[in-house]
Design an enzyme around this catalytic site. Structure first.
Site, PDB file in Angstrom:
ATOM      1  CB  ALA A 124       0.375   8.672 -15.028  1.00 16.78           C
TER       2      ALA A 124
ATOM      3  CG  LEU B  72      -2.008  -1.046   1.270  1.00 14.62           C
ATOM      4  CD1 LEU B  72      -1.629  -2.133   2.263  1.00 14.62           C
ATOM      5  CD2 LEU B  72      -3.375  -0.479   1.610  1.00 14.62           C
TER       6      LEU B  72
ATOM      7  CE1 TYR C 145      -2.085   7.831  -5.971  1.00 13.25           C
ATOM      8  CE2 TYR C 145      -4.234   8.308  -6.944  1.00 13.25           C
ATOM      9  CZ  TYR C 145      -3.441   7.557  -6.096  1.00 13.25           C
ATOM     10  OH  TYR C 145      -3.995   6.529  -5.380  1.00 13.25           O
TER      11      TYR C 145
ATOM     12  CE  LYS D   5      -1.439   3.059  -6.482  1.00 17.96           C
ATOM     13  NZ  LYS D   5      -0.761   2.419  -5.316  1.00 17.96           N
TER      14      LYS D   5
ATOM     15  CB  THR E  21      -6.368   4.298  -7.261  1.00 19.00           C
ATOM     16  OG1 THR E  21      -7.408   5.216  -7.563  1.00 19.00           O
ATOM     17  CG2 THR E  21      -5.219   4.583  -8.231  1.00 19.00           C
ATOM     18  CG  ASP E  22     -11.691   4.535  -8.728  1.00 15.00           C
ATOM     19  OD1 ASP E  22     -10.791   5.303  -8.324  1.00 15.00           O
ATOM     20  OD2 ASP E  22     -12.901   4.763  -8.520  1.00 15.00           O
ATOM     21  CD  GLU E  23      -7.752   9.127  -8.288  1.00 14.85           C
ATOM     22  OE1 GLU E  23      -7.018   9.932  -8.874  1.00 14.85           O
ATOM     23  OE2 GLU E  23      -8.048   9.217  -7.086  1.00 14.85           O
TER      24      GLU E  23
END
Ligand SMILES: NC(=O)c1ccc[n+]([C@@H]2O[C@H](COP(=O)([O-])OP(=O)(O)OC[C@H]3O[C@@H](n4cnc5c(N)ncnc54)[C@H](O)[C@@H]3O)[C@@H](O)[C@H]2O)c1
Length: 346
Positions: A157, A79, A155, A159, A130-132
């Site tokens: 990108a 995490l 962020y 992830k 993340t779903d982003e």
């Protein structure tokens, strides 16, 4: 199981640490203690014989090798990350270093440990994302596990890149990986720079409550304890090489979310005027994604998971927690950048 949890002094990581200890697992919490960390988040388990804390950076291969050799974990739950979109706009470099290079370094350390241990099938590397990474939705549709990646902030990108690395280590080296992509979390111990605590704490201080743009961006909100529960399930029951979308099926526009929080505060701690009067519209975040929505049917159908609280119930619990834990958030308000508007340059 013996779990190596990275980022366990942060918001979601600490919820996973607390829940894993409660479920009887042994936990090694590895965290570099950046500005976003707070060891008070894990104070309730700090004296447990099942719990060990190691201060280390996921970019430090030597430190990681020592941790693997010393503690011999059965699984990694990863995490640790730089997690604030606004900070990624002002300073993307740290996001590249930690989220991409850090994940690469951790994967290599895990692969070396797993190989030396005879490549056990039972080992897991669970990457929490993340779903982003899926980008921005229009008014309809939902993100599934097969939605093409389309990250739009530094962020997301970073992830997305880390997700690709984890899948590649699974395919290329056979490392038993599992991934999960979750929607926006909220709940206790949420660092005071993120939307939900900003609303609560600005309201209590009688300060303007900032809403980016017109407040019409839609997010799918999940109570953090429900996310932690889902993560421990994915780790233990998820199929190797597979990813699981996790969401609360609780879509709300930012302005509706803020109004709900203000209404709860009006009941629990009435002020001189309704807290909603403090709502102030400010310049939008550059590249602000319009809508995220998660289709969580895979984790529900395959693993039998579902959220335990509605958005209303979760917000009630969250607001009460902030009212009851003033010393926790007061101590964090002096940290670098907290309370300032970040990420406005486009
Ligand atoms: N917050 C959300 O709504 C959300 C939603 C979906 C996924 N996620 C993902 O979940 C994870 C945790 O998110 P969070 O909101 O708890 O983040 P957070 O910012 O609260 O915590 C991150 C933790 O990682 C640690 N860390 C940062 N860089 C490190 C490094 N180089 N080495 C070791 N430790 C380091 C920090 O000290 C901190 O304790 C992240 O990977 C994030 O992308 C978050």
């Amino acid at each position: 199981m013996k779990l190596l949890i990275t980022g366990g002094a942060g918001f979601i990581g600490s919820a996973v640490v607390r829940q894993a200890v409660a479920q009887g697992h042994d936990v090694i919490n590895l965290d570099a203690l950046t500005y976003a960390a707070c060891l008070d988040n894990v104070a309730s388990v700090a004296n447990s014989p099942q719990y060990t804390f190691v201060r280390a950076d996921i970019r430090d291969r030597t430190a990681l090798d020592t941790v693997f050799a010393t503690h011999a974990p059965d699984a990694v739950m990863h995490l640790a990350a730089e997690s604030h979109v606004d900070r990624s706009i002002d300073g993307p470099g740290t996001f590249i270093d930690t989220n991409i290079t850090g994940t690469y370094t951790l994967l290599e350390a895990a692969r070396s440990y797993w190989t030396q241990g005879g490549r056990p099938d039972s080992f897991r590397f669970h990457h929490i994302s993340t779903d982003e990474v899926f980008g921005s939705l229009g008014p309809t549709g939902m993100f599934t596990e097969t939605t093409p990646y389309d990250p739009r902030s530094p962020y997301s990108a970073s992830k997305a890149a880390s997700d690709h690395l984890v899948r590649a280590w699974g395919e290329t080296y056979g490392l038993p990986v599992v991934l999960s992509n979750c929607s926006n979390n909220y709940g206790p111990f949420h660092f005071p720079e993120k939307l939900v605590p900003v609303v609560i704490l600005n309201a209590l201080a009688g300060k303007p409550i900032p809403i980016y743009g017109e407040g019409l961006n839609i997010r799918d909100w999940l109570y953090v304890e429900d996310h932690a529960d889902a993560l421990l399930l994915v780790l233990q029951k998820g199929r190797v090489g597979r990813s699981y979308n996790i969401g609360g099926e609780n879509e709300a526009t930012n302005i509706d979310l803020v109004r709900k929080i203000c209404a709860i505060l009006d009941e629990k701690r009435p002020g001189p005027a309704p807290y909603g009067d403090l709502i102030t519209y400010v310049t939008d975040r550059p590249g602000h994604d319009a809508r995220y929505a998660i289709d969580a049917s895979r984790i529900r159908d395959e693993l039998g998971w579902q959220p335990s609280v509605t958005l209303e119930q979760g917000l009630q619990k969250t607001v009460q927690w902030y009212l009851d834990n003033e010393s926790w958030w007061r101590a964090l308000q002096s940290r670098d950048g907290v309370g300032q508007r970040l990420g406005v340059q486009g």
